[in-house]
Design an enzyme around this catalytic site. Structure first.
Site, PDB file in Angstrom:
ATOM      1  N   CYS A 173       0.806  -1.227   0.000  1.00 42.81           N
ATOM      2  CA  CYS A 173       0.000   0.000   0.000  1.00 42.81           C
ATOM      3  C   CYS A 173       0.845   1.285   0.000  1.00 42.81           C
ATOM      4  CB  CYS A 173      -0.974  -0.006   1.170  1.00 42.81           C
ATOM      5  SG  CYS A 173      -0.243  -0.576   2.704  1.00 42.81           S
ATOM      6  N   HIS A 178      -2.125   6.664   4.102  1.00 43.04           N
ATOM      7  CA  HIS A 178      -0.680   6.666   4.315  1.00 43.04           C
ATOM      8  C   HIS A 178      -0.087   7.970   3.753  1.00 43.04           C
ATOM      9  CE1 HIS A 178      -0.987   2.681   5.713  1.00 43.04           C
ATOM     10  NE2 HIS A 178      -0.348   2.014   4.768  1.00 43.04           N
TER      11      HIS A 178
HETATM   12  N1  NDP Z   1      -4.523  -3.356   5.296  1.00 42.18           N
HETATM   13  C1  NDP Z   1      -3.907  -2.800   4.265  1.00 42.18           C
HETATM   14  O1  NDP Z   1      -3.904  -1.558   4.091  1.00 42.18           O
HETATM   15  C2  NDP Z   1      -3.205  -3.649   3.257  1.00 42.18           C
HETATM   16  C3  NDP Z   1      -3.101  -5.041   3.384  1.00 42.18           C
HETATM   17  N2  NDP Z   1      -2.460  -5.778   2.421  1.00 42.18           N
HETATM   18  C4  NDP Z   1      -2.372  -7.245   2.492  1.00 42.18           C
HETATM   19  O2  NDP Z   1      -3.690  -7.777   2.333  1.00 42.18           O
HETATM   20  C5  NDP Z   1      -3.832  -8.967   3.085  1.00 42.18           C
HETATM   21  C6  NDP Z   1      -4.953  -8.793   4.094  1.00 42.18           C
HETATM   22  O3  NDP Z   1      -4.602  -7.774   5.006  1.00 42.18           O
HETATM   23  P1  NDP Z   1      -5.591  -7.267   6.113  1.00 42.18           P
HETATM   24  O4  NDP Z   1      -6.974  -7.205   5.575  1.00 42.18           O
HETATM   25  O5  NDP Z   1      -4.967  -6.033   6.628  1.00 42.18           O
HETATM   26  O6  NDP Z   1      -5.507  -8.481   7.192  1.00 42.18           O
HETATM   27  P2  NDP Z   1      -6.545  -8.893   8.311  1.00 42.18           P
HETATM   28  O7  NDP Z   1      -5.727  -9.516   9.372  1.00 42.18           O
HETATM   29  O8  NDP Z   1      -7.417  -7.765   8.686  1.00 42.18           O
HETATM   30  O9  NDP Z   1      -7.465 -10.029   7.598  1.00 42.18           O
HETATM   31  C7  NDP Z   1      -6.949 -11.294   7.300  1.00 42.18           C
HETATM   32  C8  NDP Z   1      -8.008 -12.165   6.624  1.00 42.18           C
HETATM   33  O10 NDP Z   1      -7.432 -13.456   6.375  1.00 42.18           O
HETATM   34  C9  NDP Z   1      -8.304 -14.469   6.917  1.00 42.18           C
HETATM   35  N3  NDP Z   1      -7.527 -15.613   7.384  1.00 42.18           N
HETATM   36  C10 NDP Z   1      -6.667 -15.683   8.428  1.00 42.18           C
HETATM   37  N4  NDP Z   1      -6.185 -16.939   8.553  1.00 42.18           N
HETATM   38  C11 NDP Z   1      -6.747 -17.677   7.564  1.00 42.18           C
HETATM   39  C12 NDP Z   1      -6.655 -19.057   7.175  1.00 42.18           C
HETATM   40  N5  NDP Z   1      -5.894 -19.927   7.840  1.00 42.18           N
HETATM   41  N6  NDP Z   1      -7.388 -19.452   6.119  1.00 42.18           N
HETATM   42  C13 NDP Z   1      -8.169 -18.599   5.440  1.00 42.18           C
HETATM   43  N7  NDP Z   1      -8.317 -17.290   5.778  1.00 42.18           N
HETATM   44  C14 NDP Z   1      -7.614 -16.834   6.824  1.00 42.18           C
HETATM   45  C15 NDP Z   1      -9.012 -13.789   8.064  1.00 42.18           C
HETATM   46  O11 NDP Z   1     -10.202 -14.506   8.355  1.00 42.18           O
HETATM   47  P3  NDP Z   1     -10.791 -14.651   9.874  1.00 42.18           P
HETATM   48  O12 NDP Z   1     -11.506 -13.362  10.166  1.00 42.18           O
HETATM   49  O13 NDP Z   1     -11.718 -15.800   9.740  1.00 42.18           O
HETATM   50  O14 NDP Z   1      -9.638 -14.886  10.766  1.00 42.18           O
HETATM   51  C16 NDP Z   1      -9.265 -12.411   7.464  1.00 42.18           C
HETATM   52  O15 NDP Z   1     -10.387 -12.453   6.626  1.00 42.18           O
HETATM   53  C17 NDP Z   1      -2.487  -9.234   3.755  1.00 42.18           C
HETATM   54  O16 NDP Z   1      -1.769 -10.134   2.977  1.00 42.18           O
HETATM   55  C18 NDP Z   1      -1.861  -7.850   3.792  1.00 42.18           C
HETATM   56  O17 NDP Z   1      -0.461  -7.932   3.863  1.00 42.18           O
HETATM   57  C19 NDP Z   1      -1.968  -5.149   1.317  1.00 42.18           C
HETATM   58  C20 NDP Z   1      -2.030  -3.802   1.153  1.00 42.18           C
HETATM   59  C21 NDP Z   1      -2.637  -2.965   2.137  1.00 42.18           C
HETATM   60  N1  PHD Z   2       2.408  -3.267   5.521  1.00 45.01           N
HETATM   61  C1  PHD Z   2       1.315  -2.372   5.156  1.00 45.01           C
HETATM   62  C2  PHD Z   2       0.118  -3.172   4.757  1.00 45.01           C
HETATM   63  C3  PHD Z   2       0.453  -4.472   4.162  1.00 45.01           C
HETATM   64  O1  PHD Z   2      -0.041  -5.462   4.610  1.00 45.01           O
HETATM   65  O2  PHD Z   2       1.324  -4.475   3.169  1.00 45.01           O
HETATM   66  P1  PHD Z   2       1.779  -5.766   2.338  1.00 45.01           P
HETATM   67  O3  PHD Z   2       0.615  -6.249   1.588  1.00 45.01           O
HETATM   68  O4  PHD Z   2       2.863  -5.305   1.469  1.00 45.01           O
HETATM   69  O5  PHD Z   2       2.252  -6.813   3.322  1.00 45.01           O
HETATM   70  C4  PHD Z   2       1.051  -1.478   6.336  1.00 45.01           C
HETATM   71  O6  PHD Z   2       1.405  -1.923   7.402  1.00 45.01           O
HETATM   72  O7  PHD Z   2       0.480  -0.430   6.227  1.00 45.01           O
END
Ligand code: NDP
Ligand code: PHD
Length: 363
Positions: A154, A254
């Site tokens: 992000c 950000h």
């Molecule tokens: N937040 C941000 O701004 C950004 C995030 N990302 C990336 O996006 C992805 C998601 O991030 P974010 O939404 O912040 O993370 P969260 O921790 O908020 O959400 C994680 C999700 O993964 C699910 N999950 C966890 N364990 C498992 C499993 N064993 N099997 C299937 N599903 C599972 C969770 O489900 P449950 O609720 O059931 O545990 C939940 O829906 C990450 O890879 C992160 O690095 C990328 C860019 C920006």
């Molecule tokens: N690391 C970013 C969010 C994120 O999860 O990034 P990435 O998908 O590159 O792991 C933050 O903490 O704001």
């Protein structure tokens, strides 16, 4: 025809943003939602701890959350992934093997040489590698292969937005430094950052973030191999990038303080830099994509902008704000960039990539 969409990791920070964006989308409807076994088998409303400032859409409340198995998503034209990176690798691989099109927020496949790493307002042309895979398979009479497209980190999304038009117009950037102030929604919701860590505080460390910004920027602004099947990132000699990342007590958005030096001498004037950013129209807008920002980069002239709370929702979170553009006594120019981390930095980027695929008739 409306396309059927699935969301993996539907209960998380990024997943919830996908639900909001898809529930109002004219071209996509939600077909399947997946999360961990803790959530599977429950109605979405019961499984999710909703943390968005907009209400949970009625249309999503009763959808049954499933396990993340390809079979449960078989009817989807496109699958968006907001999975925890610890699990995304294996699950997304199974989906691709099952012939599904996956647009992922997770970091797992970003560095693969044949996987596009896309910021849709910057390098949508990188979908050509997938397009080639699909046409090659069709020419051989094979069935449509599955594929994955990765969305960038992000913070990287905000960084590359102003760099793209500047490089296009004024040539390569020799070196740049950036210091980020990143929102807490970027750290996800499971478990998320404890209040005691972030209230009245700044945490000057985000695991892996600096390396991701330094590496991903070079792939996004880089080129292709001669046959167009692989990506060739810029080298350190072609562009030097140094990032320092901090977590601050902001909910969404950000902020990044950037200083940069062009390779060509003399550098452009301050007014030329500003005009170049104002004039930039991303390809997604030219393609007429539904969510493409009307103004890709908002150049702000007020001395104290951009600010996350006031500026993150420009163009519904798909636009990027750039302010405090000024000459730098060490490098050439410095500026402050603000981008919405869960919209143009994550879920919104996924939606806009899908709109680009749709416009190119790839889904
Ligand atoms: N937040 C941000 O701004 C950004 C995030 N990302 C990336 O996006 C992805 C998601 O991030 P974010 O939404 O912040 O993370 P969260 O921790 O908020 O959400 C994680 C999700 O993964 C699910 N999950 C966890 N364990 C498992 C499993 N064993 N099997 C299937 N599903 C599972 C969770 O489900 P449950 O609720 O059931 O545990 C939940 O829906 C990450 O890879 C992160 O690095 C990328 C860019 C920006
Ligand atoms: N690391 C970013 C969010 C994120 O999860 O990034 P990435 O998908 O590159 O792991 C933050 O903490 O704001």
């Amino acid at each position: 025809m409306v396309k059927k969409a699935g969301v993996l990791g539907a209960t998380g920070s990024v997943g919830q943003r996908f639900i909001l964006l898809l529930s109002e989308h004219p071209d996509f409807e939600i077909q399947a939602l997946g999360a961990s076994s803790r959530s599977a088998g429950r109605r979405y409303e019961d499984a999710v701890t909703w943390k968005q400032t907009s209400l949970l859409p009625e249309s999503a409340k009763n959808i049954l959350v499933s396990e993340c198995s390809a079979a449960a998503f078989a009817g989807c034209d496109i699958v968006f992934s907001g999975l925890d990176a610890d699990y995304a690798g294996e699950i997304e691989k199974q989906f691709v093997e099952a012939g599904l099109a996956v647009v992922s927020n997770a970091k797992n496949y970003r560095r693969n040489v044949d996987v596009p790493l896309i910021v849709p307002i910057v390098n949508p042309e990188h979908v050509s590698v997938v397009e080639k895979k699909l046409t090659d398979a069709q020419a051989k009479g094979e069935k449509k292969p599955g594929y994955i497209i990765c969305i960038s980190n992000c913070s990287t999304a905000g960084l590359v937005a102003p760099l793209k038009p500047l490089v296009e117009k004024f040539g390569p950037i020799d070196m740049l430094t950036t210091t980020t102030l990143q929102a807490i929604s970027g750290a996800g919701f499971s478990p998320g950052i404890p209040g005691i860590d972030i209230l009245d505080n700044i945490v000057p460390y985000i695991s892996g973030e600096e390396d991701k910004m330094e590496w991903e920027t070079k792939k996004i602004l880089g080129g292709f191999s001669a046959d167009g099947s692989e990506f060739v990132p810029l080298t350190h000699e072609q562009m030097k990038v140094s990032a320092q990342c901090n977590r601050v007590a902001v909910s969404d958005g950000h902020t990044e303080c950037i200083s940069l030096k062009f390779a060509n001498r003399p550098p452009p004037s301050l007014e030329q830099v500003k005009q170049c950013l104002r004039d930039y129209v991303c390809d997604a807008a030219k393609l007429g994509c539904h969510s493409a920002p009307k103004q890709t980069i908002h150049v702000l002239e007020q001395a104290d902008r951009p600010q996350p709370r006031l500026d993150r929702d420009r163009d519904a979170g798909y636009g990027v704000s750039v302010g405090r553009i000024r000459e730098d006594p060490v490098l050439d120019f410095k500026m402050v960039v603000l981008s919405h981390n869960t919209i143009i930095g994550a879920a919104g980027a996924g939606i806009l990539i899908a709109e680009i695929l749709l416009a190119k008739k790839l889904i």
